[in-house]
Scaffold this motif. Structure first.
Motif, PDB file in Angstrom:
ATOM      1  N   HIS A   1      75.755  -9.638 -35.433  1.00 48.33           N
ATOM      2  CA  HIS A   1      76.005  -9.909 -36.756  1.00 48.33           C
ATOM      3  C   HIS A   1      74.681 -10.688 -37.511  1.00 48.33           C
ATOM      4  O   HIS A   1      74.852 -11.784 -38.211  1.00 48.33           O
ATOM      5  CB  HIS A   1      77.141 -10.981 -36.797  1.00 48.33           C
ATOM      6  CG  HIS A   1      78.303 -10.608 -36.434  1.00 48.33           C
ATOM      7  ND1 HIS A   1      78.922  -9.291 -36.607  1.00 48.33           N
ATOM      8  CD2 HIS A   1      79.348 -11.026 -35.708  1.00 48.33           C
ATOM      9  CE1 HIS A   1      80.068  -9.202 -35.934  1.00 48.33           C
ATOM     10  NE2 HIS A   1      80.516 -10.453 -35.530  1.00 48.33           N
TER      11      HIS A   1
ATOM     12  N   LEU B   1      83.060 -12.210 -26.427  1.00 48.44           N
ATOM     13  CA  LEU B   1      82.691 -11.243 -27.690  1.00 48.44           C
ATOM     14  C   LEU B   1      83.844 -10.427 -28.091  1.00 48.44           C
ATOM     15  O   LEU B   1      84.180 -10.157 -29.309  1.00 48.44           O
ATOM     16  CB  LEU B   1      81.264 -10.816 -27.738  1.00 48.44           C
ATOM     17  CG  LEU B   1      79.988 -11.261 -27.644  1.00 48.44           C
ATOM     18  CD1 LEU B   1      78.913 -10.671 -26.932  1.00 48.44           C
ATOM     19  CD2 LEU B   1      79.904 -11.726 -29.164  1.00 48.44           C
TER      20      LEU B   1
ATOM     21  N   ASN C   1      86.742 -12.384 -29.589  1.00 43.87           N
ATOM     22  CA  ASN C   1      86.450 -13.203 -30.625  1.00 43.87           C
ATOM     23  C   ASN C   1      86.665 -14.677 -30.478  1.00 43.87           C
ATOM     24  O   ASN C   1      87.275 -15.055 -31.412  1.00 43.87           O
ATOM     25  CB  ASN C   1      86.775 -12.631 -31.856  1.00 43.87           C
ATOM     26  CG  ASN C   1      86.161 -13.236 -33.089  1.00 43.87           C
ATOM     27  OD1 ASN C   1      85.234 -13.717 -33.172  1.00 43.87           O
ATOM     28  ND2 ASN C   1      87.072 -13.147 -34.310  1.00 43.87           N
TER      29      ASN C   1
END
Length: 346
Positions: free
Chosen positions: A165, A208, A211
């Motif tokens: 990100h 990851l 999340n």
């Protein structure tokens, strides 16, 4: 959708409120590529498979040796001489038949990196040399893939999450390879260390994918197993807004025959630029100058004015990004070689 056997298999995970049934289904839908099935790769692979990650790719061109067995405990002495990638896939299938494995018994190189990586959402670098680490990083930046990194030497290990990100990538931490490359062959490694570091890497992967929790994006965790010291450092970096996936906007592309015609008819009006990394250019190229995509915006002064610029790379992806980078700041025409070297020069 999880079947009854999976619900029972993952029960102790599913009852975690942070993960739950939804998180377990996210794990099943996940696609993860593990590069290296050695010291770090073994624990990463074992725990990802056990956790129920649905699709796992394994890249390694090496075979199992006797001196691997003190730390690569997925294997045993009867496996000596066999392919690490294929043997790992077979053993892990016995651990969890609900996981799909693809074994790539080949070296991860510039000419296959994008083809291997492009179908996986998350890449985990368990390699043991700087050439591969930089190639893995640059491929992930090119494809906009999150990368989990780990390294080990003697009693010390490192873990980080890169290119997540808009976060930093490996080159922000280590811009260039060190002049001396001391690895486990020369420096040695305690057998337990890859297990410790590999488990942290697997843990980052699960967080990851689902999340949950706080990940190591923008941070470097270091572990000294000899003195029981764990530190987390913040990585200082500058964002790279120009490095983004091409949008739906039309990019001017030309094929090999058109490029050949231009070079034959008006070579003095064409300026060819290889936007790959220097090690890729040295391995093979079709001429022109080598300016890395990640240095392009700062190298405009070195590019001649009012010429037809033609960018090329391995697959045509980075060259399309290069066209976008120069759009509006260059007076002449700018093109990308469609398909790159893989299509026209392989």
């Amino acid at each position: 959708m999880l079947v009854k056997e999976e619900l029972n298999r993952y029960n102790r995970q599913i009852i975690l409120p942070e993960l739950g049934l939804n998180g377990q289904e996210m794990l099943k839908a996940a696609t993860v590529l593990v590069i290296g099935a050695g010291g770090l790769g073994c624990p990463v692979l074992q725990y990802l498979a056990a956790a129920g990650v649905g699709t796992i790719g394994i890249v390694d061109d090496d075979v199992i040796e006797l001196n691997n067995l003190h730390r690569q405990i997925l294997y045993n002495h009867t496996d000596i001489g066999l392919s690490k990638a294929k043997t790992a896939a077979a053993k892990l299938k016995l651990l969890n038949p609900h996981v799909a494995f693809t074994a790539y018994h080949e070296r991860f190189k510039a000419d296959n990196a994008i083809n291997i990586c492009q179908d996986y959402e998350l890449v985990i670098d368990c390699s043991d040399n700087f050439t591969t680490r930089y190639l893995v990083n640059d491929t992930c930046v090119n494809l906009n893939k999150t990368l989990i990194f780990g390294s080990i030497l003697q009693f010390q290990g490192q873990v980080a999450v890169f290119n997540h990100h808009g976060g930093p990538n490996y080159r922000d931490l280590y811009p260039a390879p060190p002049t001396e490359n001391i690895n486990c062959v020369e420096g040695g490694v305690i057998g337990i260390l890859p297990g410790i570091i590999g488990l942290y890497m697997a843990n980052e992967a699960l967080k990851l994918i689902c999340n949950i929790g706080e990940n190591l994006s923008g941070k470097l965790m270091t572990i000294d197993a000899l003195n029981n010291m764990v530190s987390v450092f913040k990585i200082a970096y500058e964002k790279h807004p120009e490095i983004a996936k091409p949008t739906a906007k039309t990019i001017k592309e030309i094929d090999k025959s058109t490029l050949d015609q231009w070079l034959s008819a008006e070579a003095d009006k064409i300026f060819l630029i290889d936007v790959r990394e220097d090690y890729e250019h040295e391995e093979n190229n079709i001429g022109g100058v080598n300016i890395s995509l990640y240095e392009l915006s700062g190298s405009l002064a070195s590019i001649p004015k009012n010429k037809k610029l033609v960018f090329y790379c391995q697959s045509g992806q980075r060259s399309k990004i290069a066209v976008q980078v120069l759009e509006g700041s260059y007076e002449g025409e700018v093109y990308s070689l469609k398909g790159g070297l893989l299509v026209h020069y392989s």
